[in-house]
Write a protein that holds these residues in place. Structure first.
Motif, PDB file in Angstrom:
ATOM      1  N   ARG A 185       0.820  -1.215   0.000  1.00  0.00           N
ATOM      2  CA  ARG A 185       0.000   0.000   0.000  1.00  0.00           C
ATOM      3  C   ARG A 185       0.858   1.271   0.000  1.00  0.00           C
ATOM      4  O   ARG A 185       0.549   2.251  -0.677  1.00  0.00           O
ATOM      5  CB  ARG A 185      -0.921  -0.016   1.219  1.00  0.00           C
ATOM      6  CG  ARG A 185      -2.038   1.006   1.178  1.00  0.00           C
ATOM      7  CD  ARG A 185      -2.857   0.974   2.461  1.00  0.00           C
ATOM      8  NE  ARG A 185      -2.975  -0.367   3.003  1.00  0.00           N
ATOM      9  CZ  ARG A 185      -2.659  -0.711   4.258  1.00  0.00           C
ATOM     10  NH1 ARG A 185      -2.193   0.205   5.096  1.00  0.00           N
ATOM     11  NH2 ARG A 185      -2.817  -1.949   4.681  1.00  0.00           N
ATOM     12  N   GLN A 186       1.949   1.257   0.759  1.00  0.00           N
ATOM     13  CA  GLN A 186       2.807   2.430   0.835  1.00  0.00           C
ATOM     14  C   GLN A 186       3.465   2.715  -0.518  1.00  0.00           C
ATOM     15  O   GLN A 186       3.592   3.870  -0.939  1.00  0.00           O
ATOM     16  CB  GLN A 186       3.876   2.228   1.914  1.00  0.00           C
ATOM     17  CG  GLN A 186       3.344   2.263   3.342  1.00  0.00           C
ATOM     18  CD  GLN A 186       2.494   1.054   3.700  1.00  0.00           C
ATOM     19  OE1 GLN A 186       2.780  -0.067   3.238  1.00  0.00           O
ATOM     20  NE2 GLN A 186       1.460   1.263   4.498  1.00  0.00           N
ATOM     21  N   ALA A 189       0.911   4.257  -2.798  1.00  0.00           N
ATOM     22  CA  ALA A 189       0.725   5.674  -2.476  1.00  0.00           C
ATOM     23  C   ALA A 189       1.837   6.515  -3.078  1.00  0.00           C
ATOM     24  O   ALA A 189       1.599   7.613  -3.616  1.00  0.00           O
ATOM     25  CB  ALA A 189       0.662   5.856  -0.955  1.00  0.00           C
ATOM     26  N   SER A 190       3.056   6.019  -3.020  1.00  0.00           N
ATOM     27  CA  SER A 190       4.188   6.722  -3.633  1.00  0.00           C
ATOM     28  C   SER A 190       4.044   6.770  -5.150  1.00  0.00           C
ATOM     29  O   SER A 190       4.383   7.773  -5.792  1.00  0.00           O
ATOM     30  CB  SER A 190       5.502   6.036  -3.259  1.00  0.00           C
ATOM     31  OG  SER A 190       5.741   6.100  -1.872  1.00  0.00           O
ATOM     32  N   ARG A 193       1.943   9.545  -6.431  1.00  0.00           N
ATOM     33  CA  ARG A 193       2.616  10.846  -6.431  1.00  0.00           C
ATOM     34  C   ARG A 193       3.647  10.958  -7.558  1.00  0.00           C
ATOM     35  O   ARG A 193       3.854  12.038  -8.114  1.00  0.00           O
ATOM     36  CB  ARG A 193       3.297  11.092  -5.081  1.00  0.00           C
ATOM     37  CG  ARG A 193       2.330  11.197  -3.909  1.00  0.00           C
ATOM     38  CD  ARG A 193       3.030  11.661  -2.657  1.00  0.00           C
ATOM     39  NE  ARG A 193       3.971  10.674  -2.152  1.00  0.00           N
ATOM     40  CZ  ARG A 193       3.675   9.716  -1.277  1.00  0.00           C
ATOM     41  NH1 ARG A 193       2.432   9.621  -0.817  1.00  0.00           N
ATOM     42  NH2 ARG A 193       4.590   8.867  -0.854  1.00  0.00           N
ATOM     43  N   TRP A 296      -6.685  -1.468  -0.538  1.00  0.00           N
ATOM     44  CA  TRP A 296      -6.636  -0.021  -0.681  1.00  0.00           C
ATOM     45  C   TRP A 296      -7.879   0.650  -0.085  1.00  0.00           C
ATOM     46  O   TRP A 296      -7.783   1.606   0.689  1.00  0.00           O
ATOM     47  CB  TRP A 296      -6.491   0.331  -2.163  1.00  0.00           C
ATOM     48  CG  TRP A 296      -6.325   1.793  -2.447  1.00  0.00           C
ATOM     49  CD1 TRP A 296      -7.257   2.644  -2.964  1.00  0.00           C
ATOM     50  CD2 TRP A 296      -5.139   2.575  -2.263  1.00  0.00           C
ATOM     51  NE1 TRP A 296      -6.746   3.900  -3.111  1.00  0.00           N
ATOM     52  CE2 TRP A 296      -5.441   3.890  -2.681  1.00  0.00           C
ATOM     53  CE3 TRP A 296      -3.863   2.289  -1.778  1.00  0.00           C
ATOM     54  CZ2 TRP A 296      -4.503   4.922  -2.639  1.00  0.00           C
ATOM     55  CZ3 TRP A 296      -2.926   3.314  -1.736  1.00  0.00           C
ATOM     56  CH2 TRP A 296      -3.244   4.605  -2.147  1.00  0.00           C
ATOM     57  N   GLY A 301      -7.980   4.383   1.246  1.00  0.00           N
ATOM     58  CA  GLY A 301      -7.304   4.930   0.075  1.00  0.00           C
ATOM     59  C   GLY A 301      -8.244   5.694  -0.845  1.00  0.00           C
ATOM     60  O   GLY A 301      -9.420   5.356  -0.980  1.00  0.00           O
TER      61      GLY A 301
END
Length: 307
Positions: A185-186, A189-190, A193, A296, A301
């Motif tokens: 998940r991390q 998220a990156s 971006r 997510w 999320g």
């Protein structure tokens, strides 16, 4: 040793060397996708294991296996045997390395074996059983693995099947986790971006948010994700060729190379997209988001609804 023994011993040694060499070659001439002719030609090789993972997706079971299977194959029900597990409320996740080592060793598979994973061969959904197990072997650092293109149906249409049950002798299998094949998940998220390519392998209705998986908290897709529906990656149980897969990614707006994360609901269809990208197209930077949209959305999320 008599004169006859002096002649026979070298002959036996040479035969053993030829036999061993043939077995070693069997593991080196395989591609990620092998056809029914390859499996038929290698089904008696001592270091090739045909792993039949047919399951309830196609109403198959151990009973179906016993009624007809590739000669010498061993059986492991993809949905029931422990290839996936529920973790933190998310179904279908990768089990621990130790659990998988026990499962695989119990099937008589060791680290020297080349494994050919066989699904029923009826649809993309069904073939995801084979690619998910294939991905699992790769995650464990076992590169000696292939998928039978067209699945059991492709073999059964050309060659005689065996009946009954094959009980393998347990073996020792050691896995070494390959985290570069897994996105969590991390990392997702990156990726949101950074603009990393996100490939949603769910049906278009789910991608657009018009439908959702029962375990997901809400409909929608990862913001900016592009849709390559699982059903377009295969024709029944047969994979599209390299040019067709490249065209599908281009049509979706995804690069053929570079960082890429495949996802779906729980990592089943995503393994199909990952296999197409990582193994057929050769993009070694492709990963699978194991938890996918279920993980997510259950963890708050952000999603994008397109319908």
């Amino acid at each position: 040793m008599g004169i006859a023994g002096l002649w026979i011993a070298p002959i036996l040694a040479a035969a053993a060397l030829v036999f061993a060499t043939a077995g070693a070659q069997a593991a080196t001439d395989a591609e990620p996708l092998v056809d029914a002719a390859w499996v038929h030609a290698h089904k008696d090789d001592p270091n090739v294991v045909v792993l039949d993972v047919r399951n309830g997706i196609t109403d198959d079971s151990r009973e179906t296996f016993e009624q007809g299977h590739i000669p010498g194959a061993v059986y492991s029900n993809y949905l029931q045997a422990g290839w996936r597990t529920k973790r933190d409320g998310v179904p279908g996740q990768l089990p621990s390395v130790e659990s998988l080592e026990s499962l695989i060793g119990g099937l008589g598979i060791d680290n020297d074996d080349h494994v050919v994973v066989v699904a029923a061969g009826e649809s993309a959904l069904d073939m995801g059983s084979a690619t998910r197990v294939y991905w699992t072997f790769k995650v464990l650092g076992h590169d000696r693995v292939s998928v039978l293109n067209g699945g059991h149906a492709a073999y059964a249409s050309r060659y005689q099947l065996a009946q009954g049950w094959n009980q393998p002798a347990a073996a020792q299998f050691a896995g070494q986790l390959q985290p570069q094949l897994i996105a969590d998940r991390q990392e997702v998220a990156s990726a949101l971006r950074s603009g990393t390519g996100l490939m949603d392998n769910r049906p278009t209705k789910q991608y657009r948010g018009a439908a959702k998986h029962p375990a997901a908290a809400k409909p929608g897709t990862l913001p900016g994700a592009r849709n390559v529906p699982e059903s377009r990656l295969t024709n029944g149980g047969t994979f599209a060729d390299k040019d067709r897969i490249a065209a599908l990614l281009k049509e979706a707006g995804l690069e053929r190379e570079g960082d890429q994360i495949a996802f779906c609901n729980t990592g089943h269809w995503a393994s199909l997209g990952w296999f197409a990208s990582h193994e057929i197209l050769g993009n070694k930077q492709a990963k699978v988001y194991d938890g996918s949209m279920t993980d997510w959305t259950l963890n708050g999320g952000e999603v994008e609804v397109l319908s």
